[in-house]
Enzyme design. Structure first.
Site, mmCIF file in Angstrom:
data_model
loop_
_atom_site.group_PDB
_atom_site.id
_atom_site.type_symbol
_atom_site.label_atom_id
_atom_site.label_comp_id
_atom_site.label_asym_id
_atom_site.label_seq_id
_atom_site.Cartn_x
_atom_site.Cartn_y
_atom_site.Cartn_z
ATOM 1 N N ASP A 125 48.035 12.391 -36.788
ATOM 2 C CA ASP A 125 47.535 11.147 -37.373
ATOM 3 C C ASP A 125 46.115 10.892 -36.864
ATOM 4 O O ASP A 125 45.594 11.659 -36.057
ATOM 5 C CB ASP A 125 48.450 9.957 -37.037
ATOM 6 C CG ASP A 125 48.755 9.890 -35.539
ATOM 7 O OD1 ASP A 125 47.892 10.325 -34.741
ATOM 8 O OD2 ASP A 125 49.834 9.407 -35.176
ATOM 9 N N ASP A 148 43.424 7.926 -35.313
ATOM 10 C CA ASP A 148 43.247 6.587 -34.751
ATOM 11 C C ASP A 148 41.813 6.163 -34.995
ATOM 12 O O ASP A 148 40.888 6.954 -34.810
ATOM 13 C CB ASP A 148 43.530 6.618 -33.248
ATOM 14 C CG ASP A 148 44.959 7.055 -32.968
ATOM 15 O OD1 ASP A 148 45.876 6.367 -33.421
ATOM 16 O OD2 ASP A 148 45.144 8.115 -32.328
ATOM 17 N N ASP A 155 41.647 8.271 -21.780
ATOM 18 C CA ASP A 155 42.237 8.995 -20.653
ATOM 19 C C ASP A 155 41.493 10.292 -20.318
ATOM 20 O O ASP A 155 40.972 10.464 -19.225
ATOM 21 C CB ASP A 155 43.741 9.234 -20.864
ATOM 22 C CG ASP A 155 44.111 9.759 -22.235
ATOM 23 O OD1 ASP A 155 43.196 10.065 -23.034
ATOM 24 O OD2 ASP A 155 45.321 9.886 -22.522
HETATM 25 P P1 ATP Z 1 48.592 12.848 -30.291
HETATM 26 O O1 ATP Z 1 48.416 11.750 -31.305
HETATM 27 O O2 ATP Z 1 48.291 14.201 -30.782
HETATM 28 O O3 ATP Z 1 49.890 12.738 -29.585
HETATM 29 P P2 ATP Z 1 46.528 11.401 -28.957
HETATM 30 O O4 ATP Z 1 45.600 11.770 -27.850
HETATM 31 O O5 ATP Z 1 45.902 10.998 -30.258
HETATM 32 O O6 ATP Z 1 47.518 12.613 -29.134
HETATM 33 P P3 ATP Z 1 47.676 8.796 -28.964
HETATM 34 O O7 ATP Z 1 48.822 8.266 -28.185
HETATM 35 O O8 ATP Z 1 47.700 8.781 -30.438
HETATM 36 O O9 ATP Z 1 47.465 10.269 -28.426
HETATM 37 O O10 ATP Z 1 46.399 8.015 -28.431
HETATM 38 C C1 ATP Z 1 45.169 7.978 -29.123
HETATM 39 C C2 ATP Z 1 44.028 7.911 -28.147
HETATM 40 O O11 ATP Z 1 44.125 6.708 -27.362
HETATM 41 C C3 ATP Z 1 43.996 9.024 -27.111
HETATM 42 O O12 ATP Z 1 43.386 10.180 -27.598
HETATM 43 C C4 ATP Z 1 43.205 8.378 -25.995
HETATM 44 O O13 ATP Z 1 41.834 8.355 -26.302
HETATM 45 C C5 ATP Z 1 43.712 6.955 -26.027
HETATM 46 N N1 ATP Z 1 44.879 6.790 -25.137
HETATM 47 C C6 ATP Z 1 46.175 6.920 -25.446
HETATM 48 N N2 ATP Z 1 46.955 6.681 -24.394
HETATM 49 C C7 ATP Z 1 46.131 6.393 -23.381
HETATM 50 C C8 ATP Z 1 46.316 6.032 -22.017
HETATM 51 N N3 ATP Z 1 47.528 5.947 -21.501
HETATM 52 N N4 ATP Z 1 45.218 5.769 -21.277
HETATM 53 C C9 ATP Z 1 43.987 5.843 -21.811
HETATM 54 N N5 ATP Z 1 43.738 6.175 -23.067
HETATM 55 C C10 ATP Z 1 44.800 6.445 -23.854
HETATM 56 MG MG MG Z 2 47.009 10.176 -31.992
#
Ligand code: ATP
Ligand code: MG
Length: 464
Positions: free
Chosen positions: A87, A89, A163
């Site tokens: 997805d 963001d 993160d």
């Molecule tokens: P995926 O969607 O493939 O699981 P993702 O990195 O996009 O991986 P998400 O949970 O969708 O994970 O989070 C989107 C973004 O928000 C991350 O890439 C990061 O920049 C930020 N993020 C998510 N969780 C955290 C956290 N616990 N601390 C800091 N930033 C975070």
């Molecule tokens: Mg994501």
């Protein structure tokens, strides 16, 4: 893609400055604002055709209304690496209420930090307003965990709140460039997962980042930077502070994945597994090889199904993960005076599931079927009566049977029973397998026992 990284390398000076900033994110002020590294469209591989139409619509709507709008996080990271993001963001300087005003179908969710969910058909795009720097206005608990998160900020401030450096890259819809404040492009090139800022501080702020490090590292096949890896063993216990419902979501992402086995091994190595599944950890010490092999077989099975786009069931997975402690507890209970072992199994199931829920909250819709899978095992081990095949129509038969196969694969003495059920499903009527080979024996159903007594047979239950 090589070209874009070389271009990024050419501007390594900016990245270095960014890295310095990354080390001291709290000290950032508007005055110290630094030009980010900007990778123009011609120098990276992200094309609009890779981005979902709903996401593009959200980005353009925000832009046309005069706001900044970027894709951030996994979407940018995965596209740069040539993977398909699950997805996208969106990050913006529009406040949640302003986002809501722009879209017909938009819901604001979240208590600590409002996020806008914009819906187009089946797709939901998550839109987050830039977060401000962590400061004194943020409540923390005694371990350093952030409890409130309600300050909005600038793009730059938002970048340092992310993160990992590779999750802190922004795709700008105005000119299709990538904005990098944190050295993420360099780490993409080096295939390194690195926390932004001081690793220990960042894990303390949110210990779930330790789980994310493993999941994202394995997903990308990136190495975890040594400084980001070092504190994990020491800080693993901080997971106890995380609400069990949040851990459930993270555990599902880790284990219902093509990387399930690697994730399990890494979690185990870092001491995180025992925090998530303490009962299983305790059991590891009793029968480490067997338990581990069983868990890995279940996870390998799951991973293969994920890879083949077949459905995977959390209940089956949790049944497999917790089988060793359930079995051990049932055996303990059955040693007591008047516990028939079927009852012992049912009781052990309740106990283990209840204890597990204190760490990782498994919703009822998954824990109930998992318990059913367990309590079906004695019935599958000792099919009996006139028409044992009746069990074939049990709603949980298939899961119970698959579980029996997994146990047989794992070296439990239920091979003959598994084989019998395989034939029974094919319509073949083999002789009933010998009883008592399995671990748990079933208490005879009460109804039948009564009937037999009435006939004056004084029947002994078939297995107890
Ligand atoms: P995926 O969607 O493939 O699981 P993702 O990195 O996009 O991986 P998400 O949970 O969708 O994970 O989070 C989107 C973004 O928000 C991350 O890439 C990061 O920049 C930020 N993020 C998510 N969780 C955290 C956290 N616990 N601390 C800091 N930033 C975070
Ligand atoms: Mg994501």
């Amino acid at each position: 893609m090589g070209a874009c990284f070389e271009a990024a390398q050419g501007r390594v000076l900016y990245a270095r400055i960014s890295r310095l900033q990354a080390l001291f994110p709290q000290q950032q002020t508007q005055d110290s604002a630094i030009e980010p590294l900007r990778i123009p469209r011609a120098e990276h591989n992200i094309s609009r055709s890779d981005i979902s139409p709903a996401t593009l619509k959200v980005l353009y709507t925000l832009k046309d209304a005069g706001y900044e709008a970027y894709i951030v996080g996994g979407g940018v990271r995965d596209l740069l690496a040539g993977l398909h993001p699950k997805d996208f963001d969106v990050a913006t300087n529009a406040r949640p209420e302003e986002v809501k005003r722009l879209f017909r179908s938009c819901r604001l969710v979240g208590r600590r930090f409002l996020i806008a969910h914009v819906r187009f058909g089946d797709e939901i795009v998550e839109v987050t307003t830039f977060r401000g720097p962590i400061g004194d206005s943020h409540d923390r608990d005694e371990t350093g965990r952030i409890l409130s998160d309600n300050v909005y900020g600038s793009l730059e401030e938002d970048a340092f709140r992310r993160d990992f450096t590779i999750n802190g890259l922004y795709y700008d819809i105005r000119d299709f460039s990538i904005v990098d404040y944190v050295g993420g492009m360099e780490d993409m090139r080096r295939r390194t997962l690195r926390l932004i800022g001081d690793p220990e501080l960042r894990y303390r702020e949110d210990p779930v980042r330790m789980l994310r490090a493993i999941r994202i590292g394995n997903k990308m096949d990136f190495r975890l930077d040594p400084a980001s890896a070092e504190p994990v063993k020491r800080l693993a216990h901080l997971l106890r502070e995380i609400p069990p419902a949040r851990l459930f979501d993270e555990v599902l992402k880790l284990l219902l994945s093509k990387d399930a086995v690697e994730n399990f091994r890494a979690l185990h190595w870092f001491g995180l597994w025992d925090e998530l599944f303490p009962d299983l950890g305790a059991h590891h010490e009793i029968a480490p090889e067997q338990t581990r092999a069983f868990v890995e077989a279940a996870l390998a099975n799951t991973a293969e199904r994920v890879q083949q786009d077949q459905p995977v069931s959390p209940s089956f997975l949790f049944a497999a993960l917790l089988w060793a402690p359930v079995r051990a507890r049932a055996e303990d209970l059955a040693r007591g005076e008047d516990h028939p072992s079927f009852v012992a199994l049912a009781q052990a199931s309740e106990e283990v599931m209840a204890r597990q829920g204190l760490r990782v909250a498994i919703p009822k819709r998954f824990s109930m079927p998992a318990k059913e899978i367990w309590t079906l095992q004695p019935r599958l081990e000792q099919p009996r009566g006139n028409r044992p095949q009746r069990l074939l129509t049990h709603p949980r038969f298939r899961a119970g049977y698959d579980f029996l196969l997994l146990r047989a694969q794992g070296g439990e003495p239920v091979q003959a029973q598994a084989e019998w059920w395989t034939q029974a499903q094919a319509g073949a009527m083999a002789p009933l397998p010998a009883a008592a080979a399995g671990v748990v024996a079933e208490e005879a159903p009460r109804k039948r026992r009564r009937r037999r007594r009435r006939r004056g047979g004084g029947a002994v239950p078939q297995a107890e």
